[in-house]
Design a protein around this motif. Structure first.
Motif: not given
Length: 245
Positions: A73-87, A92-95
């Motif tokens: 599926e198409r990935d979208a919207t990367p969001r870094y955690s404030p501590d920088g350890t995860r995205i 499309g359906w799952d996070v």
């Protein structure tokens, strides 16, 4: 087909824009690490569907990034955690959660039908707030605790609540779009809540179908968008969760 590039502009003064990623296909949804050294972005530069790639922020604009996801599926919207350890990544359906190095990819919201452009981290990187479409086709605000691996619904699902945005104090703002029926409608509002569910308060009412909010970098101004009027409202804050009189 033409390429779609990514640019940066100064936070103060606006233009001129500087190319960040160019000539590598279609790019979208760029996010920068809290320390400003790395950018994650959506791209089809490797061919096929859009995946999440990472690269140094100061790299040559034409340098290829390193793919850290590879979904059908198409990935979208990367969001870094404030501590920088995860995205946090949506396909499309799952996070999913993934490290910036591309390891530890795990799904934490499966087939959640979340409003994936609006999944937000708490400032301590322990919570994610998001909107989810319910069976009645309205949306509710949920929070996900990474410590407990558990989601909790915070709004009642009887109105269209969405777009939660955390402040630096750990609370978050969200908009309630309201409801429209054949002969009347419920007007929209803005709320402030705590991730543990101990507090949900209406702060602004009425608004005409408010559909998103954001905070200034210093946390002193709340911005809210109205859909039908095309207005952007600004509210001065005297303290976290408190609109100045």
């Amino acid at each position: 087909e033409t390429d779609v590039d990514v640019y940066t502009v100064p936070a103060v003064g606006g233009l001129p824009a500087r190319p960040l990623i160019t000539g590598l296909g279609k790019q979208d949804g760029a996010a920068v690490t809290p320390d400003g050294t790395t950018v994650a972005y959506i791209s089809d530069e490797a061919g096929g569907e859009y995946d999440i790639l990472v690269r140094p922020f100061d790299a040559d604009p034409a340098a290829r990034g390193t793919a850290i996801t590879d979904h059908p599926e198409r990935d979208a919207t990367p969001r870094y955690s404030p501590d920088g350890t995860r995205i946090a990544v949506h396909d499309g359906w799952d996070v999913y959660l993934v490290t910036p190095q591309g390891t530890g990819l795990t799904a934490f919201l499966s087939s959640a039908q979340t409003y994936h452009s609006h999944v937000y981290w708490s400032p301590d990187s322990k919570w994610l707030a998001y909107g989810k479409r319910l069976e009645n086709y309205l949306a509710a605000v949920f929070v996900y605790s990474l410590a407990d691996a558990k989601s909790t619904q915070l709004t009642d699902g009887l109105s269209d609540a969405r777009h939660p945005v955390f402040d630096k104090d750990g609370g978050f703002w969200f908009t309630d779009l309201g409801k429209t029926r054949e002969h009347d409608n419920d007007r929209g509002a803005v709320y402030y809540a705590k991730a543990d569910g101990s507090k949900i308060e209406q702060k602004v009412f009425p608004l005409e179908r408010p559909n998103g909010c954001g905070l200034s970098p210093d946390g002193k101004t709340l911005y809210v968008v109205e859909t039908p009027t095309a207005r952007l409202w600004a509210f001065d804050l005297s303290a976290p969760g408190t609109i100045k009189d």
